[in-house]
Design an enzyme around this catalytic site. Structure first.
Site, PDB file in Angstrom:
ATOM      1  N   CYS A 156       0.872  -1.171   0.000  1.00 29.91           N
ATOM      2  CA  CYS A 156       0.000   0.000   0.000  1.00 29.91           C
ATOM      3  C   CYS A 156       0.909   1.221   0.000  1.00 29.91           C
ATOM      4  O   CYS A 156       1.312   1.698   1.059  1.00 29.91           O
ATOM      5  CB  CYS A 156      -0.923  -0.017   1.213  1.00 29.91           C
ATOM      6  SG  CYS A 156      -2.144   1.320   1.175  1.00 29.91           S
ATOM      7  N   HIS A 193      -1.717  -6.109 -10.208  1.00 33.28           N
ATOM      8  CA  HIS A 193      -2.341  -4.989 -10.930  1.00 33.28           C
ATOM      9  C   HIS A 193      -2.578  -5.399 -12.374  1.00 33.28           C
ATOM     10  O   HIS A 193      -1.714  -6.040 -12.982  1.00 33.28           O
ATOM     11  CB  HIS A 193      -1.430  -3.755 -10.872  1.00 33.28           C
ATOM     12  CG  HIS A 193      -1.216  -3.236  -9.481  1.00 33.28           C
ATOM     13  ND1 HIS A 193      -2.053  -2.316  -8.889  1.00 33.28           N
ATOM     14  CD2 HIS A 193      -0.289  -3.565  -8.542  1.00 33.28           C
ATOM     15  CE1 HIS A 193      -1.636  -2.076  -7.666  1.00 33.28           C
ATOM     16  NE2 HIS A 193      -0.578  -2.834  -7.418  1.00 33.28           N
ATOM     17  N   GLU A 238      -9.668  -0.442  -6.965  1.00 31.23           N
ATOM     18  CA  GLU A 238      -8.804  -1.209  -6.077  1.00 31.23           C
ATOM     19  C   GLU A 238      -9.463  -2.491  -5.578  1.00 31.23           C
ATOM     20  O   GLU A 238     -10.629  -2.484  -5.166  1.00 31.23           O
ATOM     21  CB  GLU A 238      -8.395  -0.363  -4.873  1.00 31.23           C
ATOM     22  CG  GLU A 238      -7.318   0.653  -5.179  1.00 31.23           C
ATOM     23  CD  GLU A 238      -6.656   1.176  -3.921  1.00 31.23           C
ATOM     24  OE1 GLU A 238      -6.647   0.452  -2.912  1.00 31.23           O
ATOM     25  OE2 GLU A 238      -6.160   2.315  -3.944  1.00 31.23           O
ATOM     26  N   CYS A 254      -3.762   5.640  -6.039  1.00 32.45           N
ATOM     27  CA  CYS A 254      -3.261   4.313  -5.644  1.00 32.45           C
ATOM     28  C   CYS A 254      -1.763   4.303  -5.926  1.00 32.45           C
ATOM     29  O   CYS A 254      -1.363   4.378  -7.101  1.00 32.45           O
ATOM     30  CB  CYS A 254      -3.972   3.216  -6.441  1.00 32.45           C
ATOM     31  SG  CYS A 254      -3.394   1.557  -6.052  1.00 32.45           S
ATOM     32  N   GLY A 274      -0.491   1.061  -7.515  1.00 31.89           N
ATOM     33  CA  GLY A 274      -1.080   1.026  -8.863  1.00 31.89           C
ATOM     34  C   GLY A 274      -0.360   1.958  -9.816  1.00 31.89           C
ATOM     35  O   GLY A 274      -0.144   1.633 -10.989  1.00 31.89           O
TER      36      GLY A 274
HETATM   37  N1  LIG Z   1      -4.073   2.210  -2.072  1.00 28.42           N
HETATM   38  C1  LIG Z   1      -2.898   1.354  -2.054  1.00 28.42           C
HETATM   39  C2  LIG Z   1      -3.106   0.078  -2.811  1.00 28.42           C
HETATM   40  C3  LIG Z   1      -3.906  -0.877  -2.022  1.00 28.42           C
HETATM   41  C4  LIG Z   1      -3.933  -2.179  -2.756  1.00 28.42           C
HETATM   42  C5  LIG Z   1      -5.046  -3.048  -2.256  1.00 28.42           C
HETATM   43  N2  LIG Z   1      -6.319  -2.607  -2.786  1.00 28.42           N
HETATM   44  C6  LIG Z   1      -4.797  -4.484  -2.680  1.00 28.42           C
HETATM   45  O1  LIG Z   1      -3.787  -4.738  -3.359  1.00 28.42           O
HETATM   46  O2  LIG Z   1      -5.604  -5.336  -2.287  1.00 28.42           O
HETATM   47  C7  LIG Z   1      -1.659   2.044  -2.581  1.00 28.42           C
HETATM   48  O3  LIG Z   1      -1.571   3.270  -2.447  1.00 28.42           O
HETATM   49  O4  LIG Z   1      -0.764   1.329  -3.064  1.00 28.42           O
END
Ligand SMILES: N[C@H](CCC[C@H](N)C(=O)O)C(=O)O
Length: 279
Positions: free
Chosen positions: A80, A159, A208, A217, A220
Protein backbone atom coordinates in the site's frame (compact mmCIF):
# COMPACT_ATOMS: atom_id res chain seq x y z
CA UNK A 1 4.34 10.98 23.34
CA UNK A 2 3.83 8.15 20.88
CA UNK A 3 2.88 9.43 17.47
CA UNK A 4 0.12 6.84 17.16
CA UNK A 5 -2.38 6.04 19.89
CA UNK A 6 -3.11 2.32 20.47
CA UNK A 7 -6.38 0.81 19.36
CA UNK A 8 -6.75 -0.40 22.96
CA UNK A 9 -6.98 3.29 23.86
CA UNK A 10 -9.91 3.38 21.50
CA UNK A 11 -8.04 5.90 19.37
CA UNK A 12 -6.65 5.93 15.83
CA UNK A 13 -5.00 8.28 13.34
CA UNK A 14 -6.64 9.29 10.05
CA UNK A 15 -4.37 10.21 7.11
CA UNK A 16 -4.53 10.41 3.32
CA UNK A 17 -2.24 10.52 0.34
CA UNK A 18 -3.94 12.32 -2.58
CA UNK A 19 -7.33 11.38 -1.14
CA UNK A 20 -6.44 7.67 -0.80
CA UNK A 21 -7.45 7.51 2.84
CA UNK A 22 -6.22 5.44 5.74
CA UNK A 23 -6.83 4.63 9.38
CA UNK A 24 -3.52 3.95 11.15
CA UNK A 25 -3.42 1.88 14.35
CA UNK A 26 -0.33 1.09 16.41
CA UNK A 27 -0.47 -2.59 17.35
CA UNK A 28 2.94 -2.40 19.09
CA UNK A 29 1.03 -1.28 22.17
CA UNK A 30 -1.33 -3.43 24.22
CA UNK A 31 -4.72 -3.94 22.62
CA UNK A 32 -6.67 -6.09 20.22
CA UNK A 33 -5.04 -7.29 17.01
CA UNK A 34 -6.75 -6.23 13.81
CA UNK A 35 -8.97 -8.97 12.38
CA UNK A 36 -10.87 -9.12 9.08
CA UNK A 37 -14.11 -8.39 10.97
CA UNK A 38 -12.64 -5.41 12.83
CA UNK A 39 -11.15 -4.01 9.59
CA UNK A 40 -14.51 -4.34 7.84
CA UNK A 41 -16.38 -2.60 10.69
CA UNK A 42 -13.81 0.18 11.04
CA UNK A 43 -13.78 0.62 7.26
CA UNK A 44 -17.55 1.02 7.02
CA UNK A 45 -18.05 4.68 5.98
CA UNK A 46 -21.53 4.79 7.61
CA UNK A 47 -21.22 2.61 10.72
CA UNK A 48 -17.49 2.92 11.38
CA UNK A 49 -14.70 5.39 10.57
CA UNK A 50 -14.24 4.66 6.88
CA UNK A 51 -11.01 4.12 4.93
CA UNK A 52 -9.62 2.66 1.73
CA UNK A 53 -7.05 0.75 3.77
CA UNK A 54 -6.13 0.28 7.43
CA UNK A 55 -2.38 0.41 8.15
CA UNK A 56 -1.40 -1.67 11.19
CA UNK A 57 1.97 -0.78 12.75
CA UNK A 58 3.87 -3.68 14.33
CA UNK A 59 7.38 -4.12 15.70
CA UNK A 60 10.11 -5.27 13.31
CA UNK A 61 13.56 -6.77 13.85
CA UNK A 62 14.55 -5.88 10.26
CA UNK A 63 13.46 -2.25 10.02
CA UNK A 64 12.22 0.73 12.05
CA UNK A 65 8.72 -0.77 12.04
CA UNK A 66 6.48 -3.20 10.16
CA UNK A 67 3.29 -2.30 8.32
CA UNK A 68 0.44 -4.63 7.40
CA UNK A 69 -2.39 -3.38 5.22
CA UNK A 70 -6.08 -4.27 5.40
CA UNK A 71 -8.59 -3.36 2.72
CA UNK A 72 -12.04 -2.04 3.60
CA UNK A 73 -13.48 -5.48 2.79
CA UNK A 74 -11.28 -7.04 5.48
CA UNK A 75 -8.75 -8.65 3.12
CA UNK A 76 -4.99 -8.19 3.49
CA UNK A 77 -2.82 -6.51 0.84
CA UNK A 78 0.92 -7.06 0.48
CA UNK A 79 1.53 -3.44 -0.47
CA UNK A 80 0.00 0.00 0.00
CA UNK A 81 2.22 2.74 -1.35
CA UNK A 82 0.26 5.79 -0.22
CA UNK A 83 -0.27 4.43 3.30
CA UNK A 84 3.44 3.62 3.52
CA UNK A 85 4.22 7.23 2.58
CA UNK A 86 1.70 8.56 5.14
CA UNK A 87 2.97 6.47 8.07
CA UNK A 88 6.57 7.25 7.11
CA UNK A 89 5.82 11.00 7.14
CA UNK A 90 4.30 10.86 10.62
CA UNK A 91 7.01 8.65 12.15
CA UNK A 92 9.81 10.75 10.57
CA UNK A 93 8.12 13.84 12.07
CA UNK A 94 8.11 12.19 15.47
CA UNK A 95 11.72 10.97 15.20
CA UNK A 96 12.95 14.20 13.63
CA UNK A 97 14.54 12.29 10.77
CA UNK A 98 14.32 12.37 6.97
CA UNK A 99 14.77 8.64 6.37
CA UNK A 100 12.99 5.48 7.55
CA UNK A 101 12.97 1.76 6.77
CA UNK A 102 9.63 -0.03 6.80
CA UNK A 103 9.16 -3.80 6.66
CA UNK A 104 6.16 -4.95 4.64
CA UNK A 105 5.06 -8.30 3.21
CA UNK A 106 6.72 -7.14 -0.04
CA UNK A 107 10.09 -6.56 1.70
CA UNK A 108 11.87 -3.75 3.56
CA UNK A 109 11.13 -0.41 1.91
CA UNK A 110 13.12 2.84 2.16
CA UNK A 111 11.23 6.09 2.81
CA UNK A 112 12.73 9.59 2.41
CA UNK A 113 11.46 13.11 3.03
CA UNK A 114 12.24 15.39 0.06
CA UNK A 115 13.28 19.04 0.38
CA UNK A 116 9.83 20.09 -0.88
CA UNK A 117 8.18 18.10 1.92
CA UNK A 118 6.92 15.32 -0.32
CA UNK A 119 7.57 11.75 0.81
CA UNK A 120 9.32 9.18 -1.41
CA UNK A 121 9.15 5.42 -0.96
CA UNK A 122 11.16 2.85 -2.90
CA UNK A 123 8.49 0.20 -3.50
CA UNK A 124 11.14 -2.30 -4.60
CA UNK A 125 11.33 -4.18 -7.89
CA UNK A 126 8.18 -5.09 -9.84
CA UNK A 127 7.04 -8.70 -10.19
CA UNK A 128 6.93 -9.47 -13.96
CA UNK A 129 6.65 -13.28 -14.08
CA UNK A 130 3.15 -14.76 -14.35
CA UNK A 131 3.51 -16.94 -11.24
CA UNK A 132 4.80 -14.13 -8.97
CA UNK A 133 2.26 -11.50 -10.00
CA UNK A 134 0.31 -13.95 -9.66
CA UNK A 135 -1.69 -15.12 -12.66
CA UNK A 136 -3.57 -18.42 -12.78
CA UNK A 137 -1.61 -19.73 -15.77
CA UNK A 138 1.42 -19.12 -17.98
CA UNK A 139 0.40 -16.30 -20.34
CA UNK A 140 2.33 -13.22 -21.51
CA UNK A 141 1.87 -10.70 -18.65
CA UNK A 142 2.23 -7.81 -21.14
CA UNK A 143 -0.58 -9.10 -23.39
CA UNK A 144 -3.24 -10.81 -21.27
CA UNK A 145 -6.01 -12.81 -22.99
CA UNK A 146 -8.64 -10.33 -21.79
CA UNK A 147 -10.66 -7.55 -23.43
CA UNK A 148 -8.40 -4.65 -24.30
CA UNK A 149 -5.28 -6.89 -24.00
CA UNK A 150 -4.13 -5.40 -20.68
CA UNK A 151 -0.81 -5.97 -18.90
CA UNK A 152 -0.25 -7.47 -15.42
CA UNK A 153 2.47 -6.27 -13.03
CA UNK A 154 2.99 -7.09 -9.34
CA UNK A 155 4.21 -4.56 -6.79
CA UNK A 156 3.71 -6.79 -3.78
CA UNK A 157 0.10 -6.87 -4.94
CA UNK A 158 -1.39 -7.65 -8.35
CA UNK A 159 -2.34 -4.99 -10.93
CA UNK A 160 -4.11 -5.30 -14.29
CA UNK A 161 -3.28 -2.24 -16.41
CA UNK A 162 -5.32 -1.21 -19.47
CA UNK A 163 -3.89 1.43 -21.85
CA UNK A 164 -6.84 3.40 -23.27
CA UNK A 165 -7.36 6.55 -25.36
CA UNK A 166 -9.61 8.24 -22.76
CA UNK A 167 -9.34 7.07 -19.15
CA UNK A 168 -12.19 9.35 -18.08
CA UNK A 169 -14.60 7.60 -20.44
CA UNK A 170 -14.27 4.26 -18.65
CA UNK A 171 -17.25 3.05 -16.57
CA UNK A 172 -14.93 2.04 -13.72
CA UNK A 173 -17.70 1.07 -11.29
CA UNK A 174 -19.07 -1.43 -13.79
CA UNK A 175 -15.89 -2.83 -15.34
CA UNK A 176 -13.65 -2.75 -12.25
CA UNK A 177 -15.28 -5.53 -10.22
CA UNK A 178 -15.61 -7.81 -13.26
CA UNK A 179 -11.84 -7.66 -13.85
CA UNK A 180 -10.99 -7.74 -10.11
CA UNK A 181 -12.71 -11.13 -9.91
CA UNK A 182 -11.60 -12.57 -13.26
CA UNK A 183 -10.37 -16.17 -12.79
CA UNK A 184 -7.05 -15.21 -14.44
CA UNK A 185 -6.19 -13.60 -11.07
CA UNK A 186 -6.13 -16.26 -8.31
CA UNK A 187 -5.76 -13.54 -5.64
CA UNK A 188 -8.07 -11.10 -7.49
CA UNK A 189 -6.44 -7.90 -8.78
CA UNK A 190 -6.34 -4.11 -8.67
CA UNK A 191 -7.53 -2.65 -11.99
CA UNK A 192 -5.98 0.37 -13.73
CA UNK A 193 -7.00 2.36 -16.81
CA UNK A 194 -4.26 4.68 -18.10
CA UNK A 195 -4.10 7.25 -20.89
CA UNK A 196 -0.76 8.47 -22.24
CA UNK A 197 -1.05 12.22 -22.82
CA UNK A 198 0.74 14.22 -25.54
CA UNK A 199 2.97 15.89 -22.92
CA UNK A 200 4.17 12.44 -21.73
CA UNK A 201 2.25 12.49 -18.46
CA UNK A 202 -0.21 9.74 -17.58
CA UNK A 203 -3.87 10.04 -16.60
CA UNK A 204 -4.69 7.11 -14.32
CA UNK A 205 -7.90 5.84 -12.74
CA UNK A 206 -8.00 2.84 -10.40
CA UNK A 207 -10.50 0.26 -9.16
CA UNK A 208 -8.80 -1.21 -6.08
CA UNK A 209 -9.12 -4.83 -5.01
CA UNK A 210 -11.11 -4.89 -1.81
CA UNK A 211 -11.79 -1.15 -1.78
CA UNK A 212 -13.38 -0.04 -5.08
CA UNK A 213 -12.70 3.24 -6.90
CA UNK A 214 -10.09 5.28 -5.02
CA UNK A 215 -8.81 8.82 -5.64
CA UNK A 216 -5.24 7.55 -5.90
CA UNK A 217 -3.26 4.31 -5.64
CA UNK A 218 0.50 4.33 -5.06
CA UNK A 219 1.31 0.73 -5.90
CA UNK A 220 -1.08 1.03 -8.86
CA UNK A 221 0.80 4.08 -10.12
CA UNK A 222 4.09 2.18 -9.79
CA UNK A 223 2.73 -0.87 -11.64
CA UNK A 224 1.29 1.38 -14.36
CA UNK A 225 4.60 3.24 -14.87
CA UNK A 226 6.41 -0.12 -15.18
CA UNK A 227 3.84 -1.45 -17.67
CA UNK A 228 3.80 1.64 -19.92
CA UNK A 229 7.60 1.66 -19.97
CA UNK A 230 7.80 -2.04 -20.85
CA UNK A 231 5.24 -1.39 -23.60
CA UNK A 232 7.56 1.30 -25.03
CA UNK A 233 5.11 4.14 -24.29
CA UNK A 234 6.97 6.09 -21.56
CA UNK A 235 10.47 6.58 -20.12
CA UNK A 236 11.23 4.97 -16.72
CA UNK A 237 10.33 8.23 -14.93
CA UNK A 238 6.84 9.65 -15.40
CA UNK A 239 4.33 12.02 -13.79
CA UNK A 240 0.93 10.46 -13.13
CA UNK A 241 -2.31 12.37 -12.54
CA UNK A 242 -5.06 10.53 -10.65
CA UNK A 243 -8.41 11.88 -9.46
CA UNK A 244 -6.79 12.95 -6.17
CA UNK A 245 -3.68 14.53 -7.66
CA UNK A 246 -0.17 13.77 -8.94
CA UNK A 247 2.46 11.15 -8.08
CA UNK A 248 6.02 11.11 -9.48
CA UNK A 249 7.22 7.60 -10.34
CA UNK A 250 10.81 6.69 -11.21
CA UNK A 251 11.73 3.07 -12.02
CA UNK A 252 15.40 2.94 -11.12
CA UNK A 253 17.93 0.14 -10.81
CA UNK A 254 17.22 -0.16 -7.07
CA UNK A 255 13.44 -0.26 -7.41
CA UNK A 256 10.34 1.75 -8.29
CA UNK A 257 10.37 5.09 -6.43
CA UNK A 258 7.07 6.86 -5.76
CA UNK A 259 6.93 10.48 -4.54
CA UNK A 260 3.99 12.60 -3.44
CA UNK A 261 2.26 14.54 -0.64
CA UNK A 262 0.73 13.18 2.57
CA UNK A 263 -1.75 14.65 5.06
CA UNK A 264 -2.54 13.98 8.71
CA UNK A 265 -6.28 14.68 9.06
CA UNK A 266 -7.20 13.88 12.66
CA UNK A 267 -6.76 11.56 15.63
CA UNK A 268 -10.05 9.94 16.58
CA UNK A 269 -11.55 8.11 19.52
CA UNK A 270 -13.88 5.15 19.10
CA UNK A 271 -16.87 5.01 21.46
CA UNK A 272 -16.36 2.17 23.99
CA UNK A 273 -19.85 0.88 23.16
CA UNK A 274 -18.79 0.63 19.52
CA UNK A 275 -15.79 -1.52 20.43
CA UNK A 276 -18.00 -3.55 22.77
CA UNK A 277 -20.45 -4.20 19.96
CA UNK A 278 -17.51 -5.45 17.87
CA UNK A 279 -16.57 -8.11 20.44
N1 LIG B 1 -4.07 2.21 -2.07
C1 LIG B 1 -2.90 1.35 -2.05
C2 LIG B 1 -3.11 0.08 -2.81
C3 LIG B 1 -3.91 -0.88 -2.02
C4 LIG B 1 -3.93 -2.18 -2.76
C5 LIG B 1 -5.05 -3.05 -2.26
N2 LIG B 1 -6.32 -2.61 -2.79
C6 LIG B 1 -4.80 -4.48 -2.68
O1 LIG B 1 -3.79 -4.74 -3.36
O2 LIG B 1 -5.60 -5.34 -2.29
C7 LIG B 1 -1.66 2.04 -2.58
O3 LIG B 1 -1.57 3.27 -2.45
O4 LIG B 1 -0.76 1.33 -3.06
Amino acid sequence: MNSFAPLSGLTFTKMHGLGNDFVVVDARLPGPRVTPALAQSLGDRNRGVGFDQLAEIRASDRADLRLDFWNADGTLSGACGNATRCVAARVMDQKGTDSLRIETAAGVLQALRRDDGRISVNMGPPQRGWAEIPLARDVDPLALPLAGVPAAIGMGNPHCIHVVSDADAIALDEIGPLIEHDPLFPQRTNVEFVQVRADGSLRLRVWERGAGVTLACGSGACATAVATHLLGLTPPAVEIEMDGGWLSIDWRDDGVWMTGPTAHVFDGTLAPAWIEAMA
